[in-house]
Design a protein around this motif. Structure first.
Motif, PDB file in Angstrom:
ATOM      1  N   GLY A 105       0.821  -1.211   0.000  1.00 32.12           N
ATOM      2  CA  GLY A 105       0.000   0.000   0.000  1.00 32.12           C
ATOM      3  C   GLY A 105       0.849   1.252   0.000  1.00 32.12           C
ATOM      4  N   GLU A 106       1.894   1.255   0.833  1.00 32.37           N
ATOM      5  CA  GLU A 106       2.800   2.418   0.887  1.00 32.37           C
ATOM      6  C   GLU A 106       3.498   2.613  -0.445  1.00 32.37           C
ATOM      7  OE1 GLU A 106       5.462   1.751   4.128  1.00 32.37           O
ATOM      8  OE2 GLU A 106       3.837   1.899   5.612  1.00 32.37           O
ATOM      9  N   GLU A 107       3.972   1.487  -1.030  1.00 30.73           N
ATOM     10  CA  GLU A 107       4.666   1.553  -2.313  1.00 30.73           C
ATOM     11  C   GLU A 107       3.758   2.132  -3.390  1.00 30.73           C
ATOM     12  OE1 GLU A 107       7.608   1.186  -3.353  1.00 30.73           O
ATOM     13  OE2 GLU A 107       7.596   0.466  -5.426  1.00 30.73           O
ATOM     14  N   ILE A 108       2.532   1.661  -3.433  1.00 28.68           N
ATOM     15  CA  ILE A 108       1.606   2.130  -4.466  1.00 28.68           C
ATOM     16  C   ILE A 108       1.243   3.592  -4.255  1.00 28.68           C
ATOM     17  CG2 ILE A 108      -0.823   1.887  -5.187  1.00 28.68           C
ATOM     18  CD1 ILE A 108      -0.256  -1.132  -5.367  1.00 28.68           C
ATOM     19  N   GLU A 109       1.097   4.011  -3.002  1.00 29.03           N
ATOM     20  CA  GLU A 109       0.839   5.432  -2.728  1.00 29.03           C
ATOM     21  C   GLU A 109       2.013   6.288  -3.180  1.00 29.03           C
ATOM     22  OE1 GLU A 109      -0.299   5.772   1.418  1.00 29.03           O
ATOM     23  OE2 GLU A 109      -2.405   5.909   0.775  1.00 29.03           O
ATOM     24  N   ARG A 110       3.252   5.790  -2.947  1.00 30.74           N
ATOM     25  CA  ARG A 110       4.453   6.515  -3.402  1.00 30.74           C
ATOM     26  C   ARG A 110       4.460   6.642  -4.931  1.00 30.74           C
ATOM     27  NH1 ARG A 110       7.491   4.159   0.526  1.00 30.74           N
ATOM     28  NH2 ARG A 110       7.856   2.347  -0.782  1.00 30.74           N
ATOM     29  N   LEU A 111       4.170   5.511  -5.596  1.00 30.01           N
ATOM     30  CA  LEU A 111       4.158   5.509  -7.060  1.00 30.01           C
ATOM     31  C   LEU A 111       3.116   6.482  -7.594  1.00 30.01           C
ATOM     32  CD1 LEU A 111       4.454   1.657  -7.654  1.00 30.01           C
ATOM     33  CD2 LEU A 111       6.188   3.363  -8.219  1.00 30.01           C
ATOM     34  N   LEU A 112       1.915   6.462  -7.008  1.00 31.26           N
ATOM     35  CA  LEU A 112       0.848   7.355  -7.467  1.00 31.26           C
ATOM     36  C   LEU A 112       1.228   8.811  -7.236  1.00 31.26           C
ATOM     37  CD1 LEU A 112      -2.425   5.516  -6.358  1.00 31.26           C
ATOM     38  CD2 LEU A 112      -1.489   5.746  -8.664  1.00 31.26           C
ATOM     39  N   ALA A 113       1.887   9.100  -6.102  1.00 30.51           N
ATOM     40  CA  ALA A 113       2.297  10.473  -5.804  1.00 30.51           C
ATOM     41  C   ALA A 113       3.321  10.949  -6.841  1.00 30.51           C
ATOM     42  CB  ALA A 113       2.872  10.559  -4.393  1.00 30.51           C
ATOM     43  N   GLU A 114       4.249  10.043  -7.218  1.00 33.32           N
ATOM     44  CA  GLU A 114       5.258  10.412  -8.212  1.00 33.32           C
ATOM     45  C   GLU A 114       4.631  10.633  -9.584  1.00 33.32           C
ATOM     46  OE1 GLU A 114       8.690   7.495  -6.700  1.00 33.32           O
ATOM     47  OE2 GLU A 114       9.253   8.581  -8.522  1.00 33.32           O
ATOM     48  N   ILE A 115       3.713   9.745  -9.945  1.00 31.00           N
ATOM     49  CA  ILE A 115       3.025   9.894 -11.231  1.00 31.00           C
ATOM     50  C   ILE A 115       2.244  11.201 -11.254  1.00 31.00           C
ATOM     51  CG2 ILE A 115       1.169   8.951 -12.683  1.00 31.00           C
ATOM     52  CD1 ILE A 115       2.155   6.132 -11.785  1.00 31.00           C
TER      53      ILE A 115
END
Ligand SMILES: [Zn+2]
Length: 129
Positions: A105-115
């Motif tokens: 979940g943290e990883e995906i939130e990080r990825l979405l924030a970067e995108i």
């Protein structure tokens, strides 16, 4: 208060430079965005929230917890969304799974924030499509 506006503008510039996106050519932003999105693949096994531990008192008369020696600690999952922020008991046998889901979940939130940051930069360039 002009100094405040100046300070705010300074902070915004510092923040902008920090993610370094403004210095990248658009084609690099697009390839970076594609690479980030490709890592979103395992989006099924996700929990957003935290794992917490709590002790409990059962309320039975004469129990050791009544004497100030509570039961537990027990693990609970706390969902991130406050509206549905009910604690969910996490049995020891599932603690590892829950931790893995939380990391995802943290990883995906990080990825979405970067995108999203890349898309905001593309928007600033009028190159969002
Ligand atoms: Zn008790």
């Amino acid at each position: 208060m002009p100094w405040l506006a100046a300070a705010y503008s300074f902070v915004m510039k510092a923040q902008k430079n920090q993610d370094g996106l403004t210095n990248l050519p658009t084609r690099q932003l697009l390839s970076r965005r594609r690479a980030l999105a490709a890592r979103l693949g395992g989006a099924e096994q996700v929990l957003t929230g935290t794992l917490t531990e709590q002790v409990r008192r059962c309320g039975k008369a004469g129990c050791r917890c009544a004497e100030g020696e509570p039961h537990g600690p027990y693990a609970f999952f706390v969902p991130k969304t406050a509206a549905r922020g009910r604690l969910r008991y996490v049995p020891a046998s599932l603690a590892g799974v829950v931790r893995r889901y939380l990391r995802n979940g943290e990883e995906i939130e990080r990825l979405l924030a970067e995108i999203s940051a890349i898309n905001a930069e593309l928007l600033a360039r009028r190159e969002l499509s």
